[in-house]
Scaffold this motif. Structure first.
Motif, PDB file in Angstrom:
ATOM      1  N   VAL A   9       0.832  -1.202   0.000  1.00  0.00           N
ATOM      2  CA  VAL A   9       0.000   0.000   0.000  1.00  0.00           C
ATOM      3  C   VAL A   9       0.865   1.249   0.000  1.00  0.00           C
ATOM      4  CG1 VAL A   9      -1.647   1.343   1.356  1.00  0.00           C
ATOM      5  CG2 VAL A   9      -1.985  -1.097   1.037  1.00  0.00           C
ATOM      6  N   ILE A  10       1.906   1.245   0.793  1.00  0.00           N
ATOM      7  CA  ILE A  10       2.793   2.404   0.827  1.00  0.00           C
ATOM      8  C   ILE A  10       3.410   2.629  -0.551  1.00  0.00           C
ATOM      9  CG2 ILE A  10       4.988   3.282   1.759  1.00  0.00           C
ATOM     10  CD1 ILE A  10       4.141   1.850   4.424  1.00  0.00           C
ATOM     11  N   ALA A  11       3.855   1.563  -1.181  1.00  0.00           N
ATOM     12  CA  ALA A  11       4.441   1.675  -2.509  1.00  0.00           C
ATOM     13  C   ALA A  11       3.402   2.070  -3.544  1.00  0.00           C
ATOM     14  CB  ALA A  11       5.095   0.350  -2.905  1.00  0.00           C
ATOM     15  N   ALA A  12       2.169   1.606  -3.374  1.00  0.00           N
ATOM     16  CA  ALA A  12       1.126   1.838  -4.365  1.00  0.00           C
ATOM     17  C   ALA A  12       0.435   3.185  -4.202  1.00  0.00           C
ATOM     18  CB  ALA A  12       0.083   0.722  -4.283  1.00  0.00           C
ATOM     19  N   SER A  13       0.522   3.767  -3.050  1.00  0.00           N
ATOM     20  CA  SER A  13      -0.245   4.976  -2.781  1.00  0.00           C
ATOM     21  C   SER A  13       0.498   6.234  -3.210  1.00  0.00           C
ATOM     22  CB  SER A  13      -0.557   5.061  -1.285  1.00  0.00           C
ATOM     23  OG  SER A  13      -1.284   6.232  -1.019  1.00  0.00           O
ATOM     24  N   LEU A  81      -0.821  -9.602  -7.135  1.00  0.00           N
ATOM     25  CA  LEU A  81      -0.168  -8.932  -6.005  1.00  0.00           C
ATOM     26  C   LEU A  81       1.329  -9.192  -5.948  1.00  0.00           C
ATOM     27  CD1 LEU A  81      -2.811  -9.514  -3.186  1.00  0.00           C
ATOM     28  CD2 LEU A  81      -2.793  -7.757  -4.955  1.00  0.00           C
ATOM     29  N   SER A  82       1.945  -9.465  -7.096  1.00  0.00           N
ATOM     30  CA  SER A  82       3.373  -9.742  -7.110  1.00  0.00           C
ATOM     31  C   SER A  82       4.189  -8.588  -7.679  1.00  0.00           C
ATOM     32  CB  SER A  82       3.661 -11.018  -7.913  1.00  0.00           C
ATOM     33  OG  SER A  82       3.287 -10.837  -9.268  1.00  0.00           O
ATOM     34  N   ASP A  83       3.546  -7.599  -8.276  1.00  0.00           N
ATOM     35  CA  ASP A  83       4.248  -6.483  -8.897  1.00  0.00           C
ATOM     36  C   ASP A  83       3.682  -5.177  -8.349  1.00  0.00           C
ATOM     37  OD1 ASP A  83       4.976  -4.341 -10.634  1.00  0.00           O
ATOM     38  OD2 ASP A  83       5.283  -5.744 -12.285  1.00  0.00           O
ATOM     39  N   GLU A  84       4.474  -4.494  -7.538  1.00  0.00           N
ATOM     40  CA  GLU A  84       4.003  -3.287  -6.861  1.00  0.00           C
ATOM     41  C   GLU A  84       3.567  -2.198  -7.839  1.00  0.00           C
ATOM     42  OE1 GLU A  84       6.830  -2.136  -3.844  1.00  0.00           O
ATOM     43  OE2 GLU A  84       6.710  -4.105  -2.907  1.00  0.00           O
ATOM     44  N   LYS A  85       4.247  -2.056  -8.970  1.00  0.00           N
ATOM     45  CA  LYS A  85       3.859  -1.042  -9.950  1.00  0.00           C
ATOM     46  C   LYS A  85       2.490  -1.350 -10.548  1.00  0.00           C
ATOM     47  CE  LYS A  85       8.377   0.685 -11.226  1.00  0.00           C
ATOM     48  NZ  LYS A  85       9.308   0.973 -12.307  1.00  0.00           N
ATOM     49  N   LYS A  86       2.233  -2.636 -10.826  1.00  0.00           N
ATOM     50  CA  LYS A  86       0.920  -3.019 -11.361  1.00  0.00           C
ATOM     51  C   LYS A  86      -0.166  -2.801 -10.317  1.00  0.00           C
ATOM     52  CE  LYS A  86       2.197  -6.377 -14.875  1.00  0.00           C
ATOM     53  NZ  LYS A  86       2.065  -7.780 -15.315  1.00  0.00           N
ATOM     54  N   ILE A  87       0.137  -3.099  -9.077  1.00  0.00           N
ATOM     55  CA  ILE A  87      -0.838  -2.885  -8.006  1.00  0.00           C
ATOM     56  C   ILE A  87      -1.207  -1.413  -7.942  1.00  0.00           C
ATOM     57  CG2 ILE A  87      -1.207  -2.941  -5.505  1.00  0.00           C
ATOM     58  CD1 ILE A  87       0.667  -5.421  -5.488  1.00  0.00           C
ATOM     59  N   CYS A 103      -8.911   5.701  -4.170  1.00  0.00           N
ATOM     60  CA  CYS A 103      -9.133   5.045  -2.883  1.00  0.00           C
ATOM     61  C   CYS A 103      -8.185   5.652  -1.856  1.00  0.00           C
ATOM     62  CB  CYS A 103      -8.863   3.545  -2.981  1.00  0.00           C
ATOM     63  SG  CYS A 103     -10.092   2.621  -3.888  1.00  0.00           S
ATOM     64  N   SER A 104      -8.632   5.667  -0.627  1.00  0.00           N
ATOM     65  CA  SER A 104      -7.753   6.098   0.457  1.00  0.00           C
ATOM     66  C   SER A 104      -6.729   4.992   0.705  1.00  0.00           C
ATOM     67  CB  SER A 104      -8.567   6.344   1.732  1.00  0.00           C
ATOM     68  OG  SER A 104      -9.069   5.113   2.235  1.00  0.00           O
ATOM     69  N   ALA A 105      -5.681   5.323   1.420  1.00  0.00           N
ATOM     70  CA  ALA A 105      -4.668   4.321   1.774  1.00  0.00           C
ATOM     71  C   ALA A 105      -5.301   3.194   2.587  1.00  0.00           C
ATOM     72  CB  ALA A 105      -3.530   4.972   2.549  1.00  0.00           C
ATOM     73  N   GLU A 106      -6.237   3.534   3.464  1.00  0.00           N
ATOM     74  CA  GLU A 106      -6.909   2.519   4.271  1.00  0.00           C
ATOM     75  C   GLU A 106      -7.758   1.596   3.394  1.00  0.00           C
ATOM     76  OE1 GLU A 106      -9.690   2.133   8.262  1.00  0.00           O
ATOM     77  OE2 GLU A 106      -9.338   4.102   7.406  1.00  0.00           O
ATOM     78  N   GLU A 107      -8.487   2.157   2.432  1.00  0.00           N
ATOM     79  CA  GLU A 107      -9.282   1.328   1.517  1.00  0.00           C
ATOM     80  C   GLU A 107      -8.388   0.389   0.718  1.00  0.00           C
ATOM     81  OE1 GLU A 107     -13.101   4.144   0.419  1.00  0.00           O
ATOM     82  OE2 GLU A 107     -11.130   4.690  -0.394  1.00  0.00           O
ATOM     83  N   LYS A 108      -7.277   0.908   0.228  1.00  0.00           N
ATOM     84  CA  LYS A 108      -6.339   0.074  -0.532  1.00  0.00           C
ATOM     85  C   LYS A 108      -5.841  -1.084   0.322  1.00  0.00           C
ATOM     86  CE  LYS A 108      -4.621   3.863  -3.388  1.00  0.00           C
ATOM     87  NZ  LYS A 108      -3.434   4.693  -3.691  1.00  0.00           N
ATOM     88  N   ALA A 109      -5.447  -0.784   1.552  1.00  0.00           N
ATOM     89  CA  ALA A 109      -4.946  -1.826   2.452  1.00  0.00           C
ATOM     90  C   ALA A 109      -6.026  -2.873   2.707  1.00  0.00           C
ATOM     91  CB  ALA A 109      -4.474  -1.206   3.768  1.00  0.00           C
ATOM     92  N   ASP A 110      -7.254  -2.421   2.909  1.00  0.00           N
ATOM     93  CA  ASP A 110      -8.353  -3.346   3.170  1.00  0.00           C
ATOM     94  C   ASP A 110      -8.645  -4.222   1.952  1.00  0.00           C
ATOM     95  OD1 ASP A 110      -8.539  -2.224   5.705  1.00  0.00           O
ATOM     96  OD2 ASP A 110     -10.337  -1.043   5.240  1.00  0.00           O
ATOM     97  N   PHE A 111      -8.685  -3.628   0.746  1.00  0.00           N
ATOM     98  CA  PHE A 111      -8.912  -4.414  -0.469  1.00  0.00           C
ATOM     99  C   PHE A 111      -7.813  -5.462  -0.647  1.00  0.00           C
ATOM    100  CE2 PHE A 111     -11.380  -0.668  -2.363  1.00  0.00           C
ATOM    101  CZ  PHE A 111     -12.612  -1.266  -2.153  1.00  0.00           C
ATOM    102  N   LEU A 112      -6.573  -5.057  -0.458  1.00  0.00           N
ATOM    103  CA  LEU A 112      -5.465  -5.993  -0.614  1.00  0.00           C
ATOM    104  C   LEU A 112      -5.524  -7.108   0.429  1.00  0.00           C
ATOM    105  CD1 LEU A 112      -2.587  -3.500  -1.460  1.00  0.00           C
ATOM    106  CD2 LEU A 112      -3.689  -5.127  -3.022  1.00  0.00           C
TER     107      LEU A 112
END
Length: 118
Positions: A9-13, A81-87, A103-112
């Motif tokens: 999430v940190i990398a994706a946000s 969920l293996s490629d952070e750039k694709k995520i 999405c918020s960072a929290e929503e992203k974390a929850d979806f993942l």
């Protein structure tokens, strides 16, 4: 597992995360997955399940294009969920298309977290 999800999430946000760590909640991710979001253009409400389905071990189909979407569940599709750039790319694109916003960072974390349980 939570540490890996938070790293993704940190990398994706694109937005800065709060200084406190987020606790990913798979149950919240599942609820958000099936929640229908009204569309500003008046088209039918959408959810993540609209295209990806509710059984993430099965293929989905894009609601607009009809394109087949490979299963989201890492248990049957190890590439998920293996490629952070694709995520980051797909969370940004799909959140905007489905929710009408990023999405918020929290929503992203929850979806993942939810996807990883499948």
């Amino acid at each position: 597992m939570k540490t890996r999800i938070l790293t993704l999430v940190i990398a994706a946000s694109a937005a800065a995360l709060p200084t406190t760590l987020l606790a990913a909640d798979a149950a919240a991710g599942k609820a958000g997955w099936v929640k229908e979001y009204p569309q500003a253009d008046g088209s039918p409400a959408r959810s993540c399940a609209t295209c990806h389905g509710t059984d993430l071990k099965q293929s989905g189909k894009h609601a607009k294009t009809g394109k087949v979407i490979e299963p989201m569940a890492p248990s049957v599709n190890p590439q998920r969920l293996s490629d952070e750039k694709k995520i980051a790319k797909w969370l940004l694109r799909n959140c905007k298309w489905t929710l009408g916003r990023e999405c918020s960072a929290e929503e992203k974390a929850d979806f993942l977290a939810y996807i990883k349980t499948q």
